[in-house]
Design a protein around this motif. Structure first.
Motif, PDB file in Angstrom:
ATOM      1  N   GLY A 299       0.785  -1.225   0.000  1.00 14.25           N
ATOM      2  CA  GLY A 299       0.000   0.000   0.000  1.00 14.25           C
ATOM      3  C   GLY A 299       0.817   1.275   0.000  1.00 14.25           C
ATOM      4  O   GLY A 299       0.263   2.373  -0.015  1.00 14.25           O
ATOM      5  N   VAL A 300       2.153   1.153   0.032  1.00 18.35           N
ATOM      6  CA  VAL A 300       3.034   2.322   0.051  1.00 18.35           C
ATOM      7  C   VAL A 300       3.719   2.474  -1.309  1.00 18.35           C
ATOM      8  O   VAL A 300       4.205   1.494  -1.884  1.00 18.35           O
ATOM      9  N   LEU A 312       6.478   9.975  -0.422  1.00 10.53           N
ATOM     10  CA  LEU A 312       5.666   8.791  -0.191  1.00 10.53           C
ATOM     11  C   LEU A 312       4.249   9.026  -0.689  1.00 10.53           C
ATOM     12  O   LEU A 312       3.733  10.145  -0.612  1.00 10.53           O
ATOM     13  N   HIS A 313       3.625   7.978  -1.196  1.00  7.32           N
ATOM     14  CA  HIS A 313       2.222   8.075  -1.595  1.00  7.32           C
ATOM     15  C   HIS A 313       1.551   6.734  -1.312  1.00  7.32           C
ATOM     16  O   HIS A 313       2.182   5.805  -0.812  1.00  7.32           O
ATOM     17  N   GLY A 314       0.258   6.663  -1.566  1.00  6.08           N
ATOM     18  CA  GLY A 314      -0.467   5.425  -1.322  1.00  6.08           C
ATOM     19  C   GLY A 314      -1.547   5.589  -0.269  1.00  6.08           C
ATOM     20  O   GLY A 314      -1.879   6.692   0.160  1.00  6.08           O
ATOM     21  N   THR A 315      -2.065   4.453   0.193  1.00  3.50           N
ATOM     22  CA  THR A 315      -3.207   4.470   1.111  1.00  3.50           C
ATOM     23  C   THR A 315      -2.831   4.910   2.522  1.00  3.50           C
ATOM     24  O   THR A 315      -3.702   5.255   3.317  1.00  3.50           O
ATOM     25  N   GLY A 316      -1.540   4.897   2.855  1.00  7.64           N
ATOM     26  CA  GLY A 316      -1.140   5.162   4.222  1.00  7.64           C
ATOM     27  C   GLY A 316      -0.909   6.610   4.582  1.00  7.64           C
ATOM     28  O   GLY A 316      -0.551   6.912   5.724  1.00  7.64           O
ATOM     29  N   LEU A 317      -1.108   7.537   3.655  1.00  2.00           N
ATOM     30  CA  LEU A 317      -0.826   8.934   3.966  1.00  2.00           C
ATOM     31  C   LEU A 317      -1.856   9.522   4.929  1.00  2.00           C
ATOM     32  O   LEU A 317      -3.051   9.238   4.843  1.00  2.00           O
ATOM     33  N   GLN A 334       0.294  18.051  -4.574  1.00  2.00           N
ATOM     34  CA  GLN A 334      -0.234  17.232  -5.669  1.00  2.00           C
ATOM     35  C   GLN A 334       0.889  16.885  -6.629  1.00  2.00           C
ATOM     36  O   GLN A 334       1.642  17.746  -7.062  1.00  2.00           O
ATOM     37  N   ARG A 335       1.044  15.630  -6.964  1.00  2.00           N
ATOM     38  CA  ARG A 335       2.038  15.157  -7.933  1.00  2.00           C
ATOM     39  C   ARG A 335       1.438  14.000  -8.723  1.00  2.00           C
ATOM     40  O   ARG A 335       0.498  13.343  -8.269  1.00  2.00           O
ATOM     41  N   ASP A 336       2.014  13.735  -9.881  1.00  2.42           N
ATOM     42  CA  ASP A 336       1.612  12.547 -10.631  1.00  2.42           C
ATOM     43  C   ASP A 336       2.142  11.314  -9.903  1.00  2.42           C
ATOM     44  O   ASP A 336       3.339  11.217  -9.613  1.00  2.42           O
ATOM     45  N   THR A 337       1.252  10.386  -9.578  1.00  2.97           N
ATOM     46  CA  THR A 337       1.652   9.174  -8.872  1.00  2.97           C
ATOM     47  C   THR A 337       1.149   7.955  -9.622  1.00  2.97           C
ATOM     48  O   THR A 337       0.089   8.005 -10.263  1.00  2.97           O
ATOM     49  N   PRO A 338       1.894   6.843  -9.555  1.00  2.95           N
ATOM     50  CA  PRO A 338       1.467   5.634 -10.266  1.00  2.95           C
ATOM     51  C   PRO A 338       0.094   5.130  -9.852  1.00  2.95           C
ATOM     52  O   PRO A 338      -0.612   4.511 -10.659  1.00  2.95           O
ATOM     53  N   ASP A 339      -0.315   5.390  -8.595  1.00  2.00           N
ATOM     54  CA  ASP A 339      -1.617   4.898  -8.153  1.00  2.00           C
ATOM     55  C   ASP A 339      -2.756   5.837  -8.516  1.00  2.00           C
ATOM     56  O   ASP A 339      -3.920   5.553  -8.240  1.00  2.00           O
ATOM     57  N   ARG A 341      -3.578   8.625  -7.225  1.00  2.00           N
ATOM     58  CA  ARG A 341      -4.154   9.395  -6.122  1.00  2.00           C
ATOM     59  C   ARG A 341      -3.697  10.854  -6.156  1.00  2.00           C
ATOM     60  O   ARG A 341      -4.291  11.704  -5.510  1.00  2.00           O
ATOM     61  N   ARG A 342      -2.601  11.134  -6.848  1.00  2.00           N
ATOM     62  CA  ARG A 342      -2.096  12.500  -7.062  1.00  2.00           C
ATOM     63  C   ARG A 342      -1.866  13.260  -5.756  1.00  2.00           C
ATOM     64  O   ARG A 342      -2.150  14.443  -5.637  1.00  2.00           O
TER      65      ARG A 342
END
Length: 552
Positions: A299-300, A312-317, A334-339, A341-342
């Motif tokens: 999830g990270v 870091l990005h993902g569900t744990g922020l 806000q950034r472009d993220t593979p998941d 979620r931005r």
């Protein structure tokens, strides 16, 4: 919405009679459910869902019950730091404005006190938030990190996979409730059918008593900071061959890894800021020659920007900072993220990828430091010093940062009088945030650009902990001389002031264990660490030893 309470309840249905916790007595899953459920009903009768509930408890088991109860009532919980001075606790409470305070009366027994404080303007309903934890703030005001239910549930599930925890295993719970790693010790076991053993504070503070508890409890997982492990090994701890050791909160050094590897079944280095929910990465350490932060937990997601900063990005922020929209926007851009979620969290940590692709820690981009597991913004300490009416400017540095066993905060101030600044700080900052030494200067050095020259200040520091020529050993029966020699060698002093406080003279938790071992070896008596806390001068300790003469 799934919460950790609903996950624990599902486990209660599967194994109601299984052991969940060992504290003053043994508690089953059915017991935990009943205690937390009843307390949750009491909370719900007093405040509406989405309220913030402060938790004031010392017992780890009480902490688990209080956290689960608040979440069961649909509230967010704010575990308070019992080690903080009253002034700092007041700042936290004034900033958070909880609707209710759970005050521990006895293990798993609470008084419910309504705060009577209105919520700050703009504070929204906290229905999606599981907990709020306050961390050091660079402006002098601690900031509250808001972590949501999804983040907590997902992170606990990830930790169950790696480093791993299975049903019927056990965890030693000793972290303070104001640290989010306590959630891994208290809640992770309850989500998978495992159990935890709550460590009393007095046992945690005494390495010999702690070693005895580890031997008796035979836990599968023990989690602690490198500073704690260093204190334990220095006290002569031989290890727990059947346990998996997790270490995080500050850098794991090769020398400490060499000490720990033969003392356990597995050694794991874990990393993660509060804003990313407990831990974000983990690495199993198999050789002291290869220390890394490892790979992201489930999830990270990780990104490394052009400056080398870890994002870091993902569900744990975390959702952000309580009542601080601007700071939230800065740290969670806000950034472009593979998941997709931005949204990322800027950790401020410099990292790189090692030859095997694992993350390696290089340092910080800002003035935040880690000292004995505590996250400290040097700016917070400077701001509190500058609040003193006689201080016009203050600079705080971390001395001997590359030698964790003797690292310490030091402060340089420009002050108009010889006011007692240590006394000022004692009322406003926890012990972990207070400088070991404060030096008054007529003015601070400046760079050509007119800024304070921190490099010049650091270069002028005497390197602490250097070896001092060892004098001839005193006669075995001379308790006063033996204590003075142990004191002198431990603190690397030329001479010992018998009336000087151990901690004011440069002592810390790691050196405390070194002192205890030297005393035990030299005197043939066991001096519990708690007694050094109670008798922090050499003269006082001599008097205590002569009064008690406890056999080793």
């Amino acid at each position: 919405m799934e919460t950790v309470w609903s996950v624990v309840q599902a486990q209660v249905e599967r194994t109601p009679g299984a052991v969940a916790a060992r504290a003053a007595r043994t508690y089953t899953y059915r017991d935990v459910s009943a205690l937390a459920g009843d307390l949750g009903d009491r909370i719900a009768a007093k405040v509406r869902p989405g309220s913030l509930v402060a938790l004031d408890a010392s017992s780890r088991f009480s902490g688990a019950v209080g956290i689960l109860a608040a979440i069961a009532a649909g509230c967010a919980v704010l575990p308070l730091d019992r080690q903080s001075p009253a002034a700092r606790r007041a700042r936290v409470l004034d900033d958070a404005r909880p609707a209710l305070l759970l005050r521990e009366l006895a293990e798993a027994e609470f008084a419910l006190e309504e705060s009577g404080l209105p919520s700050p303007p703009g504070q929204s309903d906290l229905g999606g938030i599981a907990y709020v934890l306050y961390t050091s703030g660079s402006t002098g005001q601690p900031k509250g990190v808001m972590v949501g239910h999804e983040a907590l549930v997902d992170r606990l599930a990830g930790l169950a996979e790696q480093p791993g925890l299975a049903a019927d295993e056990s965890v030693l719970a000793m972290a303070a409730l104001s640290f989010d790693i306590s959630l891994a010790e208290l809640l992770l076991p309850l989500t998978v059918g495992a159990s935890f053993t709550a460590v009393p504070e007095e046992t945690r503070a005494d390495p010999l008593a702690f070693a005895e508890l580890v031997a008796a409890a035979a836990p599968d997982v023990v989690q602690a900071t490198p500073s704690f492990w260093r204190m334990l090994t220095a006290s002569g701890w031989t290890g727990a061959p059947g346990a998996r050791l997790w270490t995080g909160g500050e850098s794991l050094t090769p020398s400490l890894a060499r000490e720990l590897l033969p003392r356990c079944s597995e050694l794991w280095n874990v990393y993660g800021p509060t804003e990313a929910t407990i831990w974000a990465t983990a690495a199993r350490i198999v050789s002291a020659e290869r220390i890394s932060l490892g790979e992201p937990l489930a999830g990270v997601g990780v990104l490394i920007d052009d400056t080398g900063e870890l994002l870091l990005h993902g569900t744990g922020l975390a959702h952000g900072y309580l009542n601080r929209e601007q700071l939230t926007a800065e740290r969670f851009p806000q950034r472009d993220t593979p998941d997709g979620r931005r949204r990322v969290y800027r950790t401020g940590d410099l990292v790189r990828r090692g030859p095997d692709g694992a993350l390696e820690f290089l340092g910080r981009l800002d003035s935040q430091v880690k000292l004995r597991g505590h996250r400290i913004e040097l700016g917070e300490v400077e701001a509190v010093l500058e609040e003193h009416p006689d201080v016009s400017q203050a600079v705080v540095l971390l001395q001997d940062a590359d030698r964790p066993e003797i690292a310490a905060l030091v402060a340089f101030v420009v002050q108009r009088t010889e006011a007692d600044l240590q006394g000022w700080l004692e009322d406003r900052l926890p012990t972990s945030h207070r400088p070991a030494r404060i030096t008054a200067l007529p003015e601070l050095p400046r760079t050509t650009a007119g800024k304070v020259d921190r490099i010049a200040l650091a270069a002028g520091l005497a390197v602490g902990g250097q070896a001092v020529p060892v004098a001839a050993a005193p006669a075995p029966g001379d308790v006063r001389a033996l204590v003075a020699e142990a004191w002198r060698q431990t603190l690397a002093l030329e001479s010992v002031d018998e009336d000087a406080n151990f901690f004011d003279a440069g002592g810390n938790s790691a050196l405390l264990a070194v002192l205890q071992k030297r005393l035990s070896d030299g005197l043939g008596v066991r001096v519990p660490i708690k007694e050094i806390f109670r008798n922090p001068t050499a003269a006082g300790l001599v008097d205590h030893i002569l009064r008690t003469k406890v056999p080793n």
